[in-house]
Each structure stands twice: as C-alpha cells, then as structure tokens.
Design a protein around this motif. Sequence first.
Motif, PDB file in Angstrom:
ATOM      1  N   THR A  39     -16.881  -0.790 -44.658  1.00 40.90           N
ATOM      2  CA  THR A  39     -16.873   0.677 -44.732  1.00 40.90           C
ATOM      3  C   THR A  39     -16.167   1.301 -43.535  1.00 40.90           C
ATOM      4  OG1 THR A  39     -19.129   0.475 -43.852  1.00 40.90           O
ATOM      5  CG2 THR A  39     -18.920   1.061 -46.163  1.00 40.90           C
ATOM      6  N   ALA A  98     -16.655   5.070 -42.241  1.00 36.71           N
ATOM      7  CA  ALA A  98     -17.733   5.970 -42.668  1.00 36.71           C
ATOM      8  C   ALA A  98     -17.910   7.180 -41.763  1.00 36.71           C
ATOM      9  CB  ALA A  98     -19.028   5.168 -42.675  1.00 36.71           C
ATOM     10  N   ASP A 106     -21.087   8.596 -39.907  1.00 34.55           N
ATOM     11  CA  ASP A 106     -22.462   8.255 -39.530  1.00 34.55           C
ATOM     12  C   ASP A 106     -23.124   9.465 -38.884  1.00 34.55           C
ATOM     13  OD1 ASP A 106     -22.059   5.652 -40.314  1.00 34.55           O
ATOM     14  OD2 ASP A 106     -22.046   4.812 -38.281  1.00 34.55           O
ATOM     15  N   GLY A 145     -19.013   3.059 -39.593  1.00 30.41           N
ATOM     16  CA  GLY A 145     -18.662   2.135 -40.677  1.00 30.41           C
ATOM     17  C   GLY A 145     -18.456   0.731 -40.148  1.00 30.41           C
ATOM     18  N   PHE A 177     -16.217  -0.671 -36.657  1.00 29.72           N
ATOM     19  CA  PHE A 177     -16.740  -1.406 -35.491  1.00 29.72           C
ATOM     20  C   PHE A 177     -16.131  -2.808 -35.403  1.00 29.72           C
ATOM     21  CE2 PHE A 177     -20.139   1.804 -35.924  1.00 29.72           C
ATOM     22  CZ  PHE A 177     -20.210   2.235 -34.624  1.00 29.72           C
ATOM     23  N   PHE A 227     -17.786   7.674 -47.507  1.00 31.81           N
ATOM     24  CA  PHE A 227     -19.105   7.025 -47.390  1.00 31.81           C
ATOM     25  C   PHE A 227     -19.863   7.654 -46.214  1.00 31.81           C
ATOM     26  CE2 PHE A 227     -21.835   3.848 -45.387  1.00 31.81           C
ATOM     27  CZ  PHE A 227     -22.506   3.283 -46.461  1.00 31.81           C
ATOM     28  N   TRP A 238     -23.617   7.652 -43.998  1.00 31.13           N
ATOM     29  CA  TRP A 238     -24.879   6.969 -43.680  1.00 31.13           C
ATOM     30  C   TRP A 238     -25.604   7.725 -42.578  1.00 31.13           C
ATOM     31  CZ3 TRP A 238     -26.401   4.422 -39.052  1.00 31.13           C
ATOM     32  CH2 TRP A 238     -27.585   3.687 -39.156  1.00 31.13           C
ATOM     33  N   ARG A 293     -34.902   0.583 -37.360  1.00 30.08           N
ATOM     34  CA  ARG A 293     -34.423   1.913 -37.735  1.00 30.08           C
ATOM     35  C   ARG A 293     -34.734   2.159 -39.205  1.00 30.08           C
ATOM     36  NH1 ARG A 293     -28.092   0.167 -37.658  1.00 30.08           N
ATOM     37  NH2 ARG A 293     -28.084  -0.868 -39.674  1.00 30.08           N
ATOM     38  N   ASN A 319     -19.755  -5.443 -44.237  1.00 31.40           N
ATOM     39  CA  ASN A 319     -20.791  -4.883 -45.079  1.00 31.40           C
ATOM     40  C   ASN A 319     -20.249  -3.868 -46.088  1.00 31.40           C
ATOM     41  OD1 ASN A 319     -23.354  -4.198 -45.821  1.00 31.40           O
ATOM     42  ND2 ASN A 319     -23.780  -3.012 -43.960  1.00 31.40           N
ATOM     43  N   MET A 350     -26.157  -6.413 -45.734  1.00 29.87           N
ATOM     44  CA  MET A 350     -27.433  -5.863 -45.281  1.00 29.87           C
ATOM     45  C   MET A 350     -28.388  -5.646 -46.461  1.00 29.87           C
ATOM     46  SD  MET A 350     -26.355  -1.999 -44.161  1.00 29.87           S
ATOM     47  CE  MET A 350     -27.964  -1.302 -43.850  1.00 29.87           C
ATOM     48  N   PHE A 370     -29.488  -3.163 -48.062  1.00 33.00           N
ATOM     49  CA  PHE A 370     -29.078  -2.258 -49.147  1.00 33.00           C
ATOM     50  C   PHE A 370     -28.449  -3.038 -50.304  1.00 33.00           C
ATOM     51  CE2 PHE A 370     -26.026   0.444 -51.330  1.00 33.00           C
ATOM     52  CZ  PHE A 370     -26.720   1.633 -51.508  1.00 33.00           C
ATOM     53  N   TRP A 371     -27.577  -3.978 -49.998  1.00 30.60           N
ATOM     54  CA  TRP A 371     -26.871  -4.738 -51.046  1.00 30.60           C
ATOM     55  C   TRP A 371     -27.780  -5.793 -51.654  1.00 30.60           C
ATOM     56  CZ3 TRP A 371     -23.322  -1.705 -52.477  1.00 30.60           C
ATOM     57  CH2 TRP A 371     -22.682  -0.899 -51.529  1.00 30.60           C
ATOM     58  N   THR A 401     -26.341   1.389 -33.187  1.00 31.61           N
ATOM     59  CA  THR A 401     -25.515   1.424 -34.409  1.00 31.61           C
ATOM     60  C   THR A 401     -24.204   0.676 -34.196  1.00 31.61           C
ATOM     61  OG1 THR A 401     -26.410   3.590 -34.888  1.00 31.61           O
ATOM     62  CG2 THR A 401     -24.454   2.935 -36.141  1.00 31.61           C
ATOM     63  N   GLY A 402     -23.921  -0.217 -35.108  1.00 35.12           N
ATOM     64  CA  GLY A 402     -22.639  -0.926 -35.047  1.00 35.12           C
ATOM     65  C   GLY A 402     -22.678  -2.179 -34.205  1.00 35.12           C
ATOM     66  N   GLY A 459     -24.217  -4.988 -34.716  1.00 32.56           N
ATOM     67  CA  GLY A 459     -24.037  -6.178 -35.564  1.00 32.56           C
ATOM     68  C   GLY A 459     -22.583  -6.340 -35.984  1.00 32.56           C
ATOM     69  N   ASP A 460     -21.943  -5.230 -36.305  1.00 29.86           N
ATOM     70  CA  ASP A 460     -20.531  -5.290 -36.723  1.00 29.86           C
ATOM     71  C   ASP A 460     -19.620  -5.593 -35.532  1.00 29.86           C
ATOM     72  OD1 ASP A 460     -21.173  -4.512 -39.393  1.00 29.86           O
ATOM     73  OD2 ASP A 460     -21.517  -2.511 -38.600  1.00 29.86           O
TER      74      ASP A 460
HETATM   75  P1  AMP Z   1     -24.943  -2.170 -37.886  1.00 29.51           P
HETATM   76  O1  AMP Z   1     -25.658  -1.268 -36.912  1.00 29.51           O
HETATM   77  O2  AMP Z   1     -24.055  -3.170 -37.236  1.00 29.51           O
HETATM   78  O3  AMP Z   1     -25.872  -2.751 -38.900  1.00 29.51           O
HETATM   79  O4  AMP Z   1     -23.938  -1.257 -38.727  1.00 29.51           O
HETATM   80  C1  AMP Z   1     -24.044   0.123 -38.821  1.00 29.51           C
HETATM   81  C2  AMP Z   1     -22.862   0.623 -39.632  1.00 29.51           C
HETATM   82  O5  AMP Z   1     -22.998   0.173 -40.979  1.00 29.51           O
HETATM   83  C3  AMP Z   1     -22.801   2.139 -39.675  1.00 29.51           C
HETATM   84  O6  AMP Z   1     -21.628   2.556 -39.027  1.00 29.51           O
HETATM   85  C4  AMP Z   1     -22.792   2.498 -41.157  1.00 29.51           C
HETATM   86  O7  AMP Z   1     -21.774   3.390 -41.513  1.00 29.51           O
HETATM   87  C5  AMP Z   1     -22.586   1.178 -41.869  1.00 29.51           C
HETATM   88  N1  AMP Z   1     -23.454   1.056 -43.039  1.00 29.51           N
HETATM   89  C6  AMP Z   1     -24.730   1.488 -43.174  1.00 29.51           C
HETATM   90  N2  AMP Z   1     -25.216   1.187 -44.412  1.00 29.51           N
HETATM   91  C7  AMP Z   1     -24.213   0.544 -45.059  1.00 29.51           C
HETATM   92  C8  AMP Z   1     -24.078  -0.036 -46.365  1.00 29.51           C
HETATM   93  N3  AMP Z   1     -25.077  -0.002 -47.258  1.00 29.51           N
HETATM   94  N4  AMP Z   1     -22.892  -0.629 -46.675  1.00 29.51           N
HETATM   95  C9  AMP Z   1     -21.902  -0.677 -45.779  1.00 29.51           C
HETATM   96  N5  AMP Z   1     -21.945  -0.149 -44.552  1.00 29.51           N
HETATM   97  C10 AMP Z   1     -23.083   0.461 -44.180  1.00 29.51           C
END
Ligand code: AMP
Length: 308
Positions: free
Chosen positions: A9, A11, A13, A28, A32, A81, A83, A94, A125, A150, A152-153, A234-235, A237-238
């Motif tokens: 994504t 996105a 946020d 997104g 990241f 998108f 979030w 969170r 993701n 994650m 959600f999926w 946020t981000g 993990g990415d």
């Molecule tokens: P993380 O904190 O590494 O888990 O990732 C956070 C990022 O994931 C945020 O920037 C969101 O925009 C993105 N995100 C949140 N939910 C989803 C989802 N269901 N699918 C894809 N990206 C997502």
Amino acid sequence: MGKLLIVGTVAFDEIETPFGKTDKILGGAATFIGLAAAQFKIESAIVSVVGDDMPLEYLEVLKDKDIDLSGLEIVKGGKTFYWKGKYHNDLNSRDTLVTELNTLADFSPKVPENFKDADVVMLGNLHPNIQMSVIDQMTERPKLIVLDTMNFWMNNTLEELIDVIKRIDVLTINDEEARQLTGEYSLVKAAAKIHTMGPEYIVIKKGEHGALLFHESSIFFAPALPLEEVFDPTGAGDTFAGGFVGYLTATKNVSFSNLRNAVIHGSNLASFCVERFGTERMLSLKKGEVDKRLHQFKELTQFDIELQ
Ligand code: AMP
C-alpha cells in the motif's frame, strides 16, 4: 546493481499515540519498505495504487529516493487507501480504527517491464490476490520472494493468503499474527507449521523485543535496539522488511548466514522509524547515523564466553 520490486500500500495514515496525533499523512507498507530499501545501492520500483487525492509532493518523496514509480497507478477521481490506528500506552499494541481500501479494492497490478526480472520481490502488506498477480507477472523466478501480511488479510482472505504463501521463500509476520495463522502459541511451533505451508525461512517480528529468523531447525535472534524514545511504531515492521530485502538485493546472496545479517540491517533501520511520526525520521536519515547504530547493535549482542 541488484533490482528490488516492491508491492504494497501507498496510503494515507492517521495515527494517535500517547504523545500526540496526526492528520492524514503519507504512509503505507510500500512507502516504508521503499524508504528503508533506499538506504542500499540498488534499483527499486513500487507497484501500487492511489487516488488523485494523493498530493503529488507526497509521491515526490519517493521519487527523490530514486524509487521507480512507473508501476504506481493514479486513479482519476479515486480515493487513496486510508488507515487509522491508535496505540496503547505501552506502544506495543494498537487498535485499527479504520481501514478503507478505496482504490485498492479493485486494483489490478502491472509490473513494469524492466522489473519483471527483479532479483528480489517484496510482497508487502495488501490483498493476497494482488501479491499473487505480481509473482505471476515475473518472467524469471526471482532469487528470493518475501511476503509480509497482517491480521486484516487473515480475517478476510485467508484461503487466498495460504495459496500465495505456498509460492514464497520468506514470510515476515509479527508474533500475534503467527499465532493467529497457525493456532500455535509457541512461536517455535508456529514457525514449524509455517514451514510446512511453503516458506523456507520465517521471520517473526516481536516489536521492541526483536526478531527471530527460523530456517530448518536453526533459529537466529536479533534484539531491537533499546531506545530512549519511541514516538510512533507505525511502519516499523515494513521498515524492517525494507532493510531486510534492501540488504539482500544489494549483496545478491540469499544464504542463511546472509539472511541473518539482513535481519540485523532490518532491525537497525526500524529503530529509526519509530523515533518520529510516520515517515519523518526515515526522510532525514543519514548514512553515518545508520552505520553508527550498526556498531551499537554489534556491541549489544557480542559476548565472549568460554564453552566446554
Ligand atoms: P506496520 O506498522 O509496519 O504494521 O505498518 C503500518 C502501515 O501499514 C501503515 O502505514 C498502513 O497504511 C499500512 N496498513 C495498515 N493496514 C493495512 C492493510 N490491511 N493492508 C495493507 N496495508 C495496511
């Protein structure tokens, strides 16, 4: 130069932590991942979708890092998108308050011609069908396919997710998600179960408690650097995933011992991401700072013990 293809994504946020909150900012998974991977000497491209509500100056941030955006579709009249998340006081957990797929709901990804032979593919993701479509468009089997996902999926598209997991080499996932995916509380048992689903390697991310890399019967552990200030996770993990694949793309070596180094690079970069809101810290990050912290990592984990 090694080539890295990223899907995920891009996105808007909106984040609330105990320290404050943001309006809609750039976020997104692909954003990241791309910013972290840009720390390495590689060619990278993002495949994703946004609406034309996404300010062009947000996308410039990615272009400025030499990330190829020819696979980023901008849908006229579409919405990006979105979030919204709120962190608890300990910042380790969170609540997702809003997930609006918008243009992502019917996105059909197109891999740029010159990235169909990428060395490494990072399936960030998003919907597992989009991740699958990207694998199908590759003209050569990449050296390494890494997938992040994650809850959600898992909640909404579990069958599709299991199908794409069969085709990858590395799954990166957080501890709670590993438990949800496998029904196992023990992370060792969870990793063993994920092995049987397809991937040769599993990385389980444990936030401020570091990350575990599983391969056959071996386990490698990298701590997270203890930080004075964690502002917004946020981000993280990415960013970890971006550092991991960025390093592997640059070194073109996908052995277990090099994957261990990649875990350290990922952890190192993630430690910066959490210091400010959203992408802010990654945008100001300098190579000297990254190298200095790598030394701290080495010191943190090195010990000299006599074994019989
Ligand atoms: P993380 O904190 O590494 O888990 O990732 C956070 C990022 O994931 C945020 O920037 C969101 O925009 C993105 N995100 C949140 N939910 C989803 C989802 N269901 N699918 C894809 N990206 C997502």
